[in-house]
Design an enzyme around this catalytic site. Structure first.
Site, PDB file in Angstrom:
ATOM      1  N   ASP A  58      -9.281  -8.670   0.901  1.00  0.00           N
ATOM      2  CA  ASP A  58      -8.511  -9.073  -0.277  1.00  0.00           C
ATOM      3  C   ASP A  58      -7.929  -7.825  -0.940  1.00  0.00           C
ATOM      4  OD1 ASP A  58      -7.580  -9.980  -2.797  1.00  0.00           O
ATOM      5  OD2 ASP A  58      -9.118 -11.533  -2.867  1.00  0.00           O
ATOM      6  N   GLY A  84      -8.453 -12.461   3.750  1.00  0.00           N
ATOM      7  CA  GLY A  84      -7.721 -11.763   2.711  1.00  0.00           C
ATOM      8  C   GLY A  84      -7.845 -12.492   1.384  1.00  0.00           C
ATOM      9  N   HIS A  85      -6.801 -12.402   0.569  1.00  0.00           N
ATOM     10  CA  HIS A  85      -6.820 -12.972  -0.774  1.00  0.00           C
ATOM     11  C   HIS A  85      -6.903 -14.503  -0.751  1.00  0.00           C
ATOM     12  CE1 HIS A  85      -6.243 -13.065  -5.058  1.00  0.00           C
ATOM     13  NE2 HIS A  85      -5.172 -13.845  -4.943  1.00  0.00           N
ATOM     14  N   PHE A  86      -6.310 -15.131   0.243  1.00  0.00           N
ATOM     15  CA  PHE A  86      -6.292 -16.592   0.303  1.00  0.00           C
ATOM     16  C   PHE A  86      -7.346 -17.093   1.280  1.00  0.00           C
ATOM     17  CE2 PHE A  86      -2.108 -15.306  -1.180  1.00  0.00           C
ATOM     18  CZ  PHE A  86      -2.025 -16.043  -2.350  1.00  0.00           C
TER      19      PHE A  86
END
Length: 109
Positions: A58, A84-86
């Site tokens: 992330d 990652g972020h999602f």
């Protein structure tokens, strides 16, 4: 990640009034750090169960953010996923399993 996720995200972003909500949210972020001592004291005093399922990659909220919970909550369950972020979009089933297990151990009828 399926192509429909972009369509769903765009529909959410395009809702009437959402632009103002997002601008207020960005403005409010400047005050987040000021609130941390109160959150940390709450964690130390009340010791709530905590599950953090976090993307190791992330770029917005790095892994150190998840790991920081352990300073105030030594029993925190921290899972750094290859995401990652999602993370929910790429590891939804894995996160759902973590949540089900966590709730099964911490929520009483």
């Amino acid at each position: 990640m399926g192509p429909e996720t972009w369509t769903l995200d765009r529909a959410g972003l395009d809702r009437p009034g959402n632009k103002e909500v997002q601008l207020q949210l960005f403005w409010d972020h400047q005050f987040d750090l000021d609130a941390y001592p109160a959150f940390q004291e709450y964690f130390r005093t009340h010791r709530p169960p905590l599950l953090a399922a976090w993307g190791r990659g992330d770029e917005v909220f790095g892994p150190a953010g998840a790991e920081a919970f352990a300073r105030d909550l030594p029993d925190a369950e921290i899972h750094l996923l290859d995401a990652g972020h999602f993370a929910l979009e790429t590891h939804g089933e894995e996160i759902a399993a973590l949540v089900r297990d966590f709730l099964g151990r911490h929520v009483r009828d």
